[in-house]
Scaffold this motif. Sequence first.
Motif, PDB file in Angstrom:
ATOM      1  N   GLU A 133      -7.402  12.666 -10.326  1.00 45.38           N
ATOM      2  CA  GLU A 133      -7.935  11.270  -9.812  1.00 45.38           C
ATOM      3  C   GLU A 133      -7.046  10.273  -9.143  1.00 45.38           C
ATOM      4  O   GLU A 133      -7.208   9.644  -8.884  1.00 45.38           O
ATOM      5  CB  GLU A 133      -7.661  10.603 -11.638  1.00 45.38           C
ATOM      6  CG  GLU A 133      -8.648  10.954 -12.563  1.00 45.38           C
ATOM      7  CD  GLU A 133      -8.854  10.360 -13.801  1.00 45.38           C
ATOM      8  OE1 GLU A 133      -7.703   9.865 -14.101  1.00 45.38           O
ATOM      9  OE2 GLU A 133      -9.067  10.985 -14.837  1.00 45.38           O
ATOM     10  N   ASP A 134      -5.585  11.085  -8.728  1.00 46.07           N
ATOM     11  CA  ASP A 134      -4.213  10.682  -8.413  1.00 46.07           C
ATOM     12  C   ASP A 134      -4.711  11.176  -7.131  1.00 46.07           C
ATOM     13  O   ASP A 134      -4.711   9.921  -6.386  1.00 46.07           O
ATOM     14  CB  ASP A 134      -3.411  11.297  -8.916  1.00 46.07           C
ATOM     15  CG  ASP A 134      -2.877  10.436 -10.711  1.00 46.07           C
ATOM     16  OD1 ASP A 134      -3.734   9.279 -10.760  1.00 46.07           O
ATOM     17  OD2 ASP A 134      -2.025  11.197 -11.318  1.00 46.07           O
ATOM     18  N   ARG A 160       2.308   1.149  -3.172  1.00 43.31           N
ATOM     19  CA  ARG A 160       0.920   2.140  -4.310  1.00 43.31           C
ATOM     20  C   ARG A 160       1.241   3.656  -4.148  1.00 43.31           C
ATOM     21  O   ARG A 160       1.139   4.317  -5.314  1.00 43.31           O
ATOM     22  CB  ARG A 160       0.443   1.442  -4.166  1.00 43.31           C
ATOM     23  CG  ARG A 160      -1.268   1.804  -4.819  1.00 43.31           C
ATOM     24  CD  ARG A 160      -2.532   1.056  -4.710  1.00 43.31           C
ATOM     25  NE  ARG A 160      -3.010   1.930  -3.996  1.00 43.31           N
ATOM     26  CZ  ARG A 160      -3.609   2.909  -3.533  1.00 43.31           C
ATOM     27  NH1 ARG A 160      -3.588   3.993  -3.933  1.00 43.31           N
ATOM     28  NH2 ARG A 160      -4.006   2.943  -2.514  1.00 43.31           N
ATOM     29  N   ILE A 161       0.650   3.822  -2.742  1.00 42.37           N
ATOM     30  CA  ILE A 161       1.198   5.191  -2.888  1.00 42.37           C
ATOM     31  C   ILE A 161       2.058   6.449  -3.240  1.00 42.37           C
ATOM     32  O   ILE A 161       2.212   7.410  -3.435  1.00 42.37           O
ATOM     33  CB  ILE A 161       0.645   5.819  -0.962  1.00 42.37           C
ATOM     34  CG1 ILE A 161      -0.881   5.187  -0.699  1.00 42.37           C
ATOM     35  CG2 ILE A 161       0.783   7.465  -0.512  1.00 42.37           C
ATOM     36  CD1 ILE A 161      -1.286   5.573   0.732  1.00 42.37           C
ATOM     37  N   GLU A 206       0.811  -1.626   0.155  1.00 44.05           N
ATOM     38  CA  GLU A 206      -0.273  -0.526   0.602  1.00 44.05           C
ATOM     39  C   GLU A 206       0.122   1.552  -0.178  1.00 44.05           C
ATOM     40  O   GLU A 206       0.657   2.197  -0.698  1.00 44.05           O
ATOM     41  CB  GLU A 206      -0.692  -0.242   1.181  1.00 44.05           C
ATOM     42  CG  GLU A 206      -1.764   1.126   1.423  1.00 44.05           C
ATOM     43  CD  GLU A 206      -2.872   1.541   0.177  1.00 44.05           C
ATOM     44  OE1 GLU A 206      -3.666   1.932   0.110  1.00 44.05           O
ATOM     45  OE2 GLU A 206      -3.372   0.130  -0.964  1.00 44.05           O
ATOM     46  N   SER A 218      -7.788  11.344  -5.830  1.00 39.73           N
ATOM     47  CA  SER A 218      -9.108  10.523  -4.850  1.00 39.73           C
ATOM     48  C   SER A 218      -8.252   8.975  -4.177  1.00 39.73           C
ATOM     49  O   SER A 218      -8.849   8.441  -3.237  1.00 39.73           O
ATOM     50  CB  SER A 218      -9.279  10.108  -6.350  1.00 39.73           C
ATOM     51  OG  SER A 218      -8.869   8.668  -6.666  1.00 39.73           O
ATOM     52  N   GLN A 219      -7.224   9.054  -4.841  1.00 38.16           N
ATOM     53  CA  GLN A 219      -6.329   7.565  -4.550  1.00 38.16           C
ATOM     54  C   GLN A 219      -6.260   7.850  -2.508  1.00 38.16           C
ATOM     55  O   GLN A 219      -5.928   6.728  -2.068  1.00 38.16           O
ATOM     56  CB  GLN A 219      -5.539   7.183  -4.391  1.00 38.16           C
ATOM     57  CG  GLN A 219      -5.317   7.228  -6.758  1.00 38.16           C
ATOM     58  CD  GLN A 219      -6.453   5.974  -7.193  1.00 38.16           C
ATOM     59  OE1 GLN A 219      -6.353   5.052  -6.129  1.00 38.16           O
ATOM     60  NE2 GLN A 219      -7.193   5.391  -7.617  1.00 38.16           N
ATOM     61  N   GLN A 236       1.794   6.732  -6.367  1.00 39.12           N
ATOM     62  CA  GLN A 236       0.934   8.181  -6.791  1.00 39.12           C
ATOM     63  C   GLN A 236       1.409   9.158  -7.295  1.00 39.12           C
ATOM     64  O   GLN A 236       1.161  10.234  -7.660  1.00 39.12           O
ATOM     65  CB  GLN A 236      -0.520   7.991  -6.243  1.00 39.12           C
ATOM     66  CG  GLN A 236      -1.314   6.250  -6.463  1.00 39.12           C
ATOM     67  CD  GLN A 236      -1.845   6.620  -8.258  1.00 39.12           C
ATOM     68  OE1 GLN A 236      -0.907   5.497  -9.150  1.00 39.12           O
ATOM     69  NE2 GLN A 236      -3.029   7.469  -8.660  1.00 39.12           N
TER      70      GLN A 236
END
Length: 123
Positions: A39-40, A14-15, A11, A42-43, A18
Amino acid sequence: MPLSLGLRDEENERINNQLKKLISLVFVPDGWSDTTADEDLSQIGLSLGKLKGITPDELNNHLKDTGLDWANIELFADFMAELSQKQEFENLKPKAVSLYSFIQMGSKMFSFDITSKIARLKQ
């Protein structure tokens, strides 16, 4: 249920990816798009509109509650510092300073790099 160490690492990675993508959008003038940035963002439960309206303390707590580690919070502050160079996002500068200060206090580690970032933003 808390994430296991392996899932937490995935996680965070992934962050981290982003956030690096967001930072690259700011640096490349032709790559900037509010839609792509939203969009990015919003993750991690944010948008450009929310970012403009949120208080520094709320932002600090939101990022910590989202589970970002100190390195990713610093990357996010770097993104905000770069974005604050654009006229329509000037109000993000104090929020970036607040995040850097939050990192210094919360991580219990002193960083000359973060101190210099704060000083640059306060000029």
